[in-house]
Design a protein around this motif. Structure first.
Motif, PDB file in Angstrom:
ATOM      1  N   THR A 166       0.839  -1.195   0.000  1.00  0.00           N
ATOM      2  CA  THR A 166       0.000   0.000   0.000  1.00  0.00           C
ATOM      3  C   THR A 166       0.874   1.244   0.000  1.00  0.00           C
ATOM      4  N   ASP A 167       0.538   2.184  -0.873  1.00  0.00           N
ATOM      5  CA  ASP A 167       1.191   3.493  -0.880  1.00  0.00           C
ATOM      6  C   ASP A 167       0.374   4.445  -0.014  1.00  0.00           C
ATOM      7  N   ILE A 168       0.988   4.917   1.037  1.00  0.00           N
ATOM      8  CA  ILE A 168       0.286   5.756   2.002  1.00  0.00           C
ATOM      9  C   ILE A 168       0.394   7.217   1.567  1.00  0.00           C
ATOM     10  N   VAL A 169      -0.742   7.872   1.464  1.00  0.00           N
ATOM     11  CA  VAL A 169      -0.781   9.305   1.177  1.00  0.00           C
ATOM     12  C   VAL A 169      -1.548   9.988   2.305  1.00  0.00           C
ATOM     13  N   ILE A 170      -1.116  11.185   2.634  1.00  0.00           N
ATOM     14  CA  ILE A 170      -1.742  11.953   3.717  1.00  0.00           C
ATOM     15  C   ILE A 170      -2.220  13.263   3.109  1.00  0.00           C
ATOM     16  N   PRO A 171      -3.454  13.335   2.654  1.00  0.00           N
ATOM     17  CA  PRO A 171      -3.901  14.512   1.885  1.00  0.00           C
ATOM     18  C   PRO A 171      -4.026  15.784   2.702  1.00  0.00           C
ATOM     19  N   TYR A 172      -4.063  15.697   4.030  1.00  0.00           N
ATOM     20  CA  TYR A 172      -4.177  16.908   4.834  1.00  0.00           C
ATOM     21  C   TYR A 172      -2.819  17.441   5.280  1.00  0.00           C
ATOM     22  N   LEU A 173      -1.731  16.752   4.904  1.00  0.00           N
ATOM     23  CA  LEU A 173      -0.383  17.261   5.158  1.00  0.00           C
ATOM     24  C   LEU A 173       0.343  17.591   3.857  1.00  0.00           C
ATOM     25  N   THR A 174       0.315  16.668   2.914  1.00  0.00           N
ATOM     26  CA  THR A 174       0.926  16.903   1.608  1.00  0.00           C
ATOM     27  C   THR A 174      -0.166  17.171   0.576  1.00  0.00           C
ATOM     28  N   LEU A 175       0.236  17.757  -0.534  1.00  0.00           N
ATOM     29  CA  LEU A 175      -0.716  18.138  -1.576  1.00  0.00           C
ATOM     30  C   LEU A 175      -0.886  16.975  -2.556  1.00  0.00           C
ATOM     31  N   ILE A 176      -2.081  16.410  -2.598  1.00  0.00           N
ATOM     32  CA  ILE A 176      -2.429  15.321  -3.513  1.00  0.00           C
ATOM     33  C   ILE A 176      -3.510  15.857  -4.454  1.00  0.00           C
ATOM     34  N   PRO A 177      -3.261  15.952  -5.754  1.00  0.00           N
ATOM     35  CA  PRO A 177      -4.246  16.571  -6.651  1.00  0.00           C
ATOM     36  C   PRO A 177      -5.639  15.956  -6.571  1.00  0.00           C
ATOM     37  N   GLN A 178      -5.724  14.662  -6.367  1.00  0.00           N
ATOM     38  CA  GLN A 178      -7.032  14.010  -6.361  1.00  0.00           C
ATOM     39  C   GLN A 178      -7.751  14.122  -5.019  1.00  0.00           C
ATOM     40  N   LEU A 179      -7.009  14.366  -3.944  1.00  0.00           N
ATOM     41  CA  LEU A 179      -7.602  14.272  -2.613  1.00  0.00           C
ATOM     42  C   LEU A 179      -7.527  15.553  -1.795  1.00  0.00           C
ATOM     43  N   SER A 180      -6.649  16.473  -2.132  1.00  0.00           N
ATOM     44  CA  SER A 180      -6.390  17.614  -1.254  1.00  0.00           C
ATOM     45  C   SER A 180      -7.244  18.832  -1.546  1.00  0.00           C
ATOM     46  N   ILE A 181      -8.218  18.713  -2.424  1.00  0.00           N
ATOM     47  CA  ILE A 181      -9.097  19.853  -2.683  1.00  0.00           C
ATOM     48  C   ILE A 181      -9.849  20.243  -1.413  1.00  0.00           C
ATOM     49  N   ALA A 182     -10.169  19.270  -0.595  1.00  0.00           N
ATOM     50  CA  ALA A 182     -10.885  19.553   0.653  1.00  0.00           C
ATOM     51  C   ALA A 182      -9.971  20.130   1.726  1.00  0.00           C
ATOM     52  N   TYR A 183      -8.676  20.173   1.481  1.00  0.00           N
ATOM     53  CA  TYR A 183      -7.715  20.697   2.462  1.00  0.00           C
ATOM     54  C   TYR A 183      -6.890  21.799   1.788  1.00  0.00           C
TER      55      TYR A 183
END
Length: 361
Positions: A37-54
């Motif tokens: 599993t690749d762990i992503v943390i959208p509320y700390l790092t900027l993830i184009p698909q997930l960080s719009i809410a943060y």
């Protein structure tokens, strides 16, 4: 007495934020770690698909590192570079500069990842981690190229010698190579290039310049039109003419669409004469701050030495009384007659004594 670390407020806040967010990211990754599993943390790092809410990640993602190597490099950069620039400029100017060189590259890289996803329909582009201190590192190198363009960095006992304006492109090349390895993400390449362009554009055209008090200049100067900070100066000599011609055309287009003002309207005069007239922006203030820091350090060392000497002298035992080194001296006793003569004073010379007569009656 433990050594005292004197850090300006903005630099201290940056180091604290980097440490807190990096440790938090490492703890979350350790807790949620799985082999496949690749762990992503959208509320700390900027993830184009997930960080719009943060939305705060567009700014704070540049202060998160994912491994100990990049964390150490980022901490050293913030400590030395941030402290130098904050004293050369001011806390407000450094804070404004950092907001621009983190927000603009992150936003542009975000849309670049969306663009590649639109072309390829590969979701890996939208799950790319955008973060790290690379934009700040590149921006600091560009700022050093403006403040100390004539300085030379010597490595390996003189084998490698580089002028400061040559370092940003070399570092961008290193980041480009590392972006194809697991050490850096594919977004690092775009972050480095966008940060280089954003920081140079801001310092070249928009930053308020601290006026040189030794020369007659208007109070509000913006940008740096000196030849030593031209865009072509970052490139090797053989390609300078081509880069200069291309950058001049881009500048003329920006002036035509009113994104940039001509040099005369910005209150500065382009060319070598202008550079010789006013010197590098902030050089007078940077030199004054450097001398003040050296004087304060010397004063602090003297005070510490005086305090230590006083403490040692107060704790030392009092010296023993000196013993006579010669033969003992015996005191001859005085006779009683001599003692009486000294203890009973006689009549003084020329003294008169009056005794009244008594009546017989």
């Amino acid at each position: 007495m433990p050594p005292r670390i004197n850090l300006p407020p903005v630099t201290r806040a940056l180091l604290g934020t980097l440490l807190f967010q990096s440790v938090l990211s490492a703890a979350i990754r350790y807790r949620q770690w799985a082999e496949d599993t690749d762990i992503v943390i959208p509320y700390l790092t900027l993830i184009p698909q997930l960080s719009i809410a943060y939305p705060w990640t567009f700014l704070t993602a540049s202060l998160v590192e994912g491994n100990i190597f990049t964390f150490g490099l980022g901490a050293v950069t913030l400590y030395h570079g941030g402290r130098y620039l904050e004293r050369a400029w001011s806390s407000a100017d450094l804070a404004k500069f950092l907001v621009l060189v983190t927000l603009i590259p992150n936003v542009l890289t975000f849309f670049t990842m969306i663009f590649f996803f639109t072309l390829t329909r590969n979701t890996d582009w939208t799950l790319t981690i955008i973060g790290g201190t690379i934009p700040i590192q590149i921006a600091f190198l560009v700022a050093f190229s403006q403040l100390i363009p004539a300085h030379t960095v010597t490595l390996f006992r003189g084998i490698v010698s580089l002028r400061v304006p040559r370092i940003p492109l070399i570092y961008i090349g290193i980041v480009t190579l590392l972006s194809f390895t697991p050490l850096l993400s594919r977004a690092a390449l775009w972050l480095a290039n966008y940060s280089f362009l954003a920081s140079w554009t801001y310092l070249r055209f928009f930053k308020m310049v601290f006026p040189d008090l030794d020369s007659a200049q208007p109070a509000s100067l913006r940008g740096d039109a000196s030849e030593t900070f031209a865009f072509a100066e970052f490139f090797p000599g053989p390609v300078k003419p081509a880069v200069a011609a291309f950058s001049d055309q881009i500048y003329n287009i920006l002036v035509a669409i009113r994104l940039c003002k001509p040099s005369a309207q910005r209150g500065i005069t382009a060319g070598r004469d202008s550079f010789q007239h006013r010197g590098a922006p902030g050089s007078a203030r940077a030199e004054a701050e450097r001398r003040r820091a050296i004087a304060l350090k010397a004063l602090d060392q003297r005070l510490n030495a005086a305090t230590a000497a006083a403490r040692q002298s107060s704790q030392a035992p009092p010296p023993a009384p000196a013993q006579p080194s010669g033969p003992p001296v015996q005191v001859q006793p005085q006779s009683s007659a001599q003692t009486a003569m000294k203890s009973e004073p006689g009549p003084m010379l020329g003294e008169t004594k009056f005794e009244p007569e008594e009546d017989d009656s």
